[in-house]
Design a protein around this motif. Sequence first.
Motif, mmCIF file in Angstrom:
data_model
loop_
_atom_site.group_PDB
_atom_site.id
_atom_site.type_symbol
_atom_site.label_atom_id
_atom_site.label_comp_id
_atom_site.label_asym_id
_atom_site.label_seq_id
_atom_site.Cartn_x
_atom_site.Cartn_y
_atom_site.Cartn_z
ATOM 1 N N PRO A 122 -108.421 83.381 27.880
ATOM 2 C CA PRO A 122 -108.586 82.742 29.201
ATOM 3 C C PRO A 122 -108.760 83.750 30.329
ATOM 4 O O PRO A 122 -109.383 83.439 31.345
ATOM 5 C CB PRO A 122 -107.307 81.924 29.387
ATOM 6 N N ILE A 123 -108.231 84.968 30.146
ATOM 7 C CA ILE A 123 -108.330 85.955 31.235
ATOM 8 C C ILE A 123 -109.786 86.359 31.468
ATOM 9 O O ILE A 123 -110.192 86.624 32.597
ATOM 10 C CB ILE A 123 -107.435 87.188 30.926
ATOM 11 N N PHE A 124 -110.566 86.382 30.398
ATOM 12 C CA PHE A 124 -111.983 86.728 30.569
ATOM 13 C C PHE A 124 -112.800 85.545 31.098
ATOM 14 O O PHE A 124 -113.984 85.686 31.386
ATOM 15 C CB PHE A 124 -112.582 87.213 29.243
ATOM 16 N N VAL A 125 -112.155 84.389 31.253
ATOM 17 C CA VAL A 125 -112.782 83.173 31.776
ATOM 18 C C VAL A 125 -114.180 82.970 31.183
ATOM 19 O O VAL A 125 -115.173 82.858 31.905
ATOM 20 C CB VAL A 125 -112.877 83.169 33.317
ATOM 21 N N LEU A 163 -101.970 78.261 19.521
ATOM 22 C CA LEU A 163 -102.323 79.282 20.517
ATOM 23 C C LEU A 163 -103.688 78.987 21.136
ATOM 24 O O LEU A 163 -103.893 79.121 22.340
ATOM 25 C CB LEU A 163 -102.365 80.664 19.862
ATOM 26 N N ALA A 164 -104.636 78.568 20.276
ATOM 27 C CA ALA A 164 -105.986 78.282 20.772
ATOM 28 C C ALA A 164 -105.962 77.119 21.754
ATOM 29 O O ALA A 164 -106.636 77.147 22.788
ATOM 30 C CB ALA A 164 -106.923 77.967 19.601
ATOM 31 N N LEU A 165 -105.145 76.098 21.445
ATOM 32 C CA LEU A 165 -105.058 74.948 22.353
ATOM 33 C C LEU A 165 -104.512 75.378 23.714
ATOM 34 O O LEU A 165 -105.040 74.994 24.760
ATOM 35 C CB LEU A 165 -104.152 73.859 21.752
ATOM 36 N N ILE A 166 -103.469 76.214 23.671
ATOM 37 C CA ILE A 166 -102.887 76.682 24.938
ATOM 38 C C ILE A 166 -103.926 77.505 25.704
ATOM 39 O O ILE A 166 -104.157 77.297 26.895
ATOM 40 C CB ILE A 166 -101.626 77.534 24.673
ATOM 41 N N ALA A 167 -104.564 78.438 24.970
ATOM 42 C CA ALA A 167 -105.545 79.306 25.628
ATOM 43 C C ALA A 167 -106.666 78.469 26.237
ATOM 44 O O ALA A 167 -107.116 78.732 27.359
ATOM 45 C CB ALA A 167 -106.121 80.296 24.626
ATOM 46 N N TYR A 168 -107.093 77.421 25.505
ATOM 47 C CA TYR A 168 -108.192 76.594 26.011
ATOM 48 C C TYR A 168 -107.789 75.869 27.294
ATOM 49 O O TYR A 168 -108.538 75.831 28.264
ATOM 50 C CB TYR A 168 -108.620 75.572 24.950
#
Length: 412
Positions: A122-125, A163-168
């Motif tokens: 997510p940081i790289f948006v 983790l992917a769900l949170i990141a998304y």
Amino acid sequence: MKEGNSNPKLIFEEKKAIVLFLWLFYIVYYSFETFYFISSNSVIYKQKTMIPTSMGSLILIMAVLIFGVYFLKKGNPFIVKYIYIYSYLGIDFLDTLMSYWGTKVPYSSGNIVEILFFLFSPIFVNKRYFWVVSLGLIGKEIILGLVLQSMQVLMTIVIYIILALIAYTVLIRFNSYIKSLTNAYEELRQKEKLAVIGQMAAGIAHEIRNPLSSLKGFTQLQHERFPDTNDYYPIMIQEIDRINSIVDDLMYIGKPKKIMFEKASIEEIVAYTLSIIQYQAERQGITIETIMAGPLPPLHCDEKQLKQVFINLIKNAIEAMPLGGRIQIHVKVIDKQQKLTISIQDEGVGIANENILNLGEPFFTTKKDGTGLGLMVTNQIINDHFGEIKIESFLNVGTKVIVILPIINKNN
Ligand code: ADP
Ligand code: MG
């Protein structure tokens, strides 16, 4: 954010994120490997089967830094994050296969650094990067699980999906946050631009006014003194009046005039407007039809300003019909005697779809000698009257402009 964005600010942000990522990546990666090596619980290291291949991947991962730093400094910083995820996936996959393939050692999954990939997506948006990371890492576990026939990977896969769900979710939040910030910034810039244009226009208009009125005065005087000399005086005066009305419009952008509400008759306003415009219409072969539905109640309005509105609208209708035709003006009461609608329909060229949104923007015009101020002033006056304006238009068929005004202004 778009790939390969050339905005210097975005490049700067991307570089900052990359540098942070690189530091964390190497610290986490090598700490974990060292810890794993020292930890005597590790069956693999005891058996010394993994060391040669593992050494290889330790060196390869370090070698990737050369490419990373090169693209960070010289090339396109936006691809560094991809270099890392792809290299990591490749190196780790081969390394694991070579360590476990054909051995009886139970497979235990990758490096903790994989969590770092999830945290940074997510940081790289960037949605594409997010998918590469999530599908890449989860896919790697699935394939390794199948090849090495290990059920161990199930746990890892579940954790990675979470983790992917949170990141998304975080990525989507960041994205919409950035979008609304950008929109707010654009709006502000537009408003500031208008304010500057408005002040400039009003300033210039003010300066032009005085010399213009003396010019008109002297022209009239000259005409009276020598009534028979030539026919150009009326044209000169007419043209000066035209400049004057443009100057009036310009002053409007700067500071709208104060509205003076009074009772007025819409019939008279329309009749006055027609008397002014009739000549131009006839010259162009245009007939104007007026239909007033029933007895009309008096209107609470600024009479002078409404005359300006109808002059602007009918003028636009006339200018849209260079080959002549018919203009219909309908006035009627709607909404239980609450509102008055005045519609002006022409048989002119119509308005192209791509121009509809620009209507009313200062200086937007499609005419050779248009000012693009008429509709802006019109909108402003109608707004001041708490009314609304609707435009329906078909190319080469005609345009219908509908003005809706409250009959009594409670806010007054
Ligand atoms: P101007 O008349 O000086 O161009 P306006 O603000 O009055 O400025 O109008 C802006 C533009 O809107 C016009 O240039 C024209 O393209 C379009 N427009 C307005 N009214 C009509 C109409 N009745 N028919 C076709 N186009 C119109
Ligand atoms: Mg106009």
